[in-house]
Design an enzyme around this catalytic site. Sequence first.
Site, PDB file in Angstrom:
ATOM      1  N   TYR B 126       0.859  -1.193   0.000  1.00  0.00           N
ATOM      2  CA  TYR B 126       0.000   0.000   0.000  1.00  0.00           C
ATOM      3  C   TYR B 126       0.892   1.239   0.000  1.00  0.00           C
ATOM      4  O   TYR B 126       1.905   1.281   0.704  1.00  0.00           O
ATOM      5  CB  TYR B 126      -0.884   0.013   1.249  1.00  0.00           C
ATOM      6  CG  TYR B 126      -1.681   1.286   1.417  1.00  0.00           C
ATOM      7  CD1 TYR B 126      -2.963   1.400   0.901  1.00  0.00           C
ATOM      8  CD2 TYR B 126      -1.140   2.396   2.086  1.00  0.00           C
ATOM      9  CE1 TYR B 126      -3.690   2.565   1.040  1.00  0.00           C
ATOM     10  CE2 TYR B 126      -1.861   3.571   2.225  1.00  0.00           C
ATOM     11  CZ  TYR B 126      -3.142   3.658   1.704  1.00  0.00           C
ATOM     12  OH  TYR B 126      -3.854   4.820   1.839  1.00  0.00           O
ATOM     13  N   GLU B 214      -3.564   7.522  -4.016  1.00  0.00           N
ATOM     14  CA  GLU B 214      -3.603   6.290  -3.229  1.00  0.00           C
ATOM     15  C   GLU B 214      -3.472   5.102  -4.167  1.00  0.00           C
ATOM     16  O   GLU B 214      -4.268   4.945  -5.097  1.00  0.00           O
ATOM     17  CB  GLU B 214      -4.911   6.200  -2.443  1.00  0.00           C
ATOM     18  CG  GLU B 214      -4.959   5.010  -1.501  1.00  0.00           C
ATOM     19  CD  GLU B 214      -6.241   4.974  -0.667  1.00  0.00           C
ATOM     20  OE1 GLU B 214      -7.332   5.203  -1.246  1.00  0.00           O
ATOM     21  OE2 GLU B 214      -6.143   4.734   0.545  1.00  0.00           O
TER      22      GLU B 214
END
Lengths: 294, 404
Positions: B126, B214
Amino acid sequence: MSILVDKNSRVIVQGFTGSEGTFHTGQMIEYGTNIVGGVTPGKGGQVHLERPIFNTVADAVKKTGANVSIIFVPPPFAADAIMEAADSGIQLVVCITEGIPVRDMISVKEYVISRNVRLLGPNCPGVITPPNTKVGIMPGFIHKPGTIGVVSRSGTLAYEAIDQISKSGLGQSTGMGIGGDPILGTTAKEAIELFMEDPGTEGMVLIGEIGGGMEAEAAYWIREHGTKPVVCFIAGATAPKGRTMGHAGAIIGGKSDTAEAKKAILRECGVHVVDSPADIGTTMLDVLKKMKKR
Amino acid sequence: MRTNPLDFMNLHEYQSKSILKKYGVAVPEGILAQTVGEAVKAAEIIQNMTGSDKWVIKAQIHAGGRGKAGGVKVVNNLNELRAQAGRIIGMQLITPQTPPEGKKVRKVLVEQNIYYPGPSEPMEFYLSVLLNRLKGHTILMYSPRGGMDIEKVAEETPDYIFTEEIDPKVGIRPFQCRKVAFNLGLSGETFKNMIKFVNAIYQAYDGSDASLVEINPVFKTSDNKILAADAKLVIDNNALFRHPDIAAMRDFDEEDPAEVEASRDDLNYVRMNGNVGCMVNGAGLAMATMDIIKLSGGEPANFLDVGGSASAKRVEQGFRIILKDPNVKAILVNIFGGIVRCDRVAQGVVDAYNNIGEIKVPIIVRLQGTNAEAGKKIIDESGLRVHSAITLREAADLVTKVMS
């Protein structure tokens, strides 16, 4: 007593000759603010509203001894205007402009800190010390000299709180809008600190809203250092998650970001939190009465 | 001064990836399709580039949670691709982030399947870049736990969340990119690729005036490439004036039609699910008014900031937008007249009311500030079905009264 501005403030207006600048400068002069001139690049030497126009802030400071600037410059140029003021010896810069890109504000924040200049805003209504010094766009007549310091992220909601405080008989030492953007020159904590140190302020009203950790930061500071009562309302208990509510900064991010979470932290830290914005003035009055009885 | 009342611009995955690619971020090979025929053609082109006949079809809507809702499918041949494209294009996709009725899928992204066999195991990480509001600068947030709900990871295993602060004076530094790659446990070729990837992601964030980039997951392929398998970009609306190419990507199909109409009138409107509409000057006071509605026994039907002027025309536009919502049982107008005079606003309300014709729901008008008494008098003497108030508490009591 007051904070940030008083009748000795010497104020210049950046974006002086535009429609917003012209209108609000007229209103500020009418209120009694000592507006000593304005800045519009290329119009230096002319006169507007019976005040001299300068090409640069540096010229204006040199000729008028200005120590405060209020900015009405459009968003693409506002960051530059703030930096010019900070570089020219202005001690307090009040930026009214709404819509400055966040990336610009990151640089601006660094810049003003490095020059030890206080910035209020952007996207704020300004600061007022009744009865005669208004550096902003708020309606002057709702204010009354008194002992309550008001700090607000929002404009019209600040007017609402100020009106209630005036009608309760208390009045304001100084009222300030710190702005609705994600990055602000002066945070809620810093504003509260200034009021705690001001001998003319007996109590404070803090108007917060959803988004960001600024109210929590203020709450923790109050818990450690607070010496005067603070009444607080947080707007946005009913706002949906993930939507910005008008202000770029008013958006619920994570779980700790809701109005309820903020209220819980503030209460824990000894702040008098009201759930209804209709109760701000009466609660401030009650809290002060109870304190004086003791 | 406002160009668009939405403060942040959401982008589709395919748009986000096209922006990232410009900054050197590696993304899977992919082509957008709006019909089954286009999807087949896209798949064939991708097959020519990658040599693989396995693809992924991804529904393009402005909402997360698409995979679990059936909007993302792996397909292993052209027949499967035809069938899935046919199913997904035009479907109403319902995810936890869409409105209850879901969102119509108008286009799909056809991509190579990045789970291909190779010398090492694929991995998922991530990575996001966002603003630390309190400190006023940018941070990187990253985790070896990719492909999962990051809020859940932060809650359950906070040790797996790392952050890196970016000094605005110098931007991202090479040591910081190395730190990310080391903390993710990488070495060799993958390590080098991750360094390039992190730097490119930051450059994309900075260069496009994003509020958020993101990447979840950041994907390590079996041959050690680092790819943005999914991508979410949110752009700071206030900076769109310097990115006309990104501004042109705005997809009106993804927005609430009433909100789009309101934005054309320069009104700041957000639709909600309640039964009491409201119209207010100023964003903070508008939120506070919604809160008052809830405390008075109603549910706010919307957020609506008419701005400073609150002229008759804007009030009328506001009424028309609120009245389109059939759930609205009452409307609370809350104007604090500072520079704007309450008697003018009151006349505006009366004129707007008469222009619209019959309004079937009760209206409460609270006017406070300059000439508030004169404003109340105009409302009271208008003979219309409008209740007037001066203090916020009176307004709250009136909401309770009309809703009971």
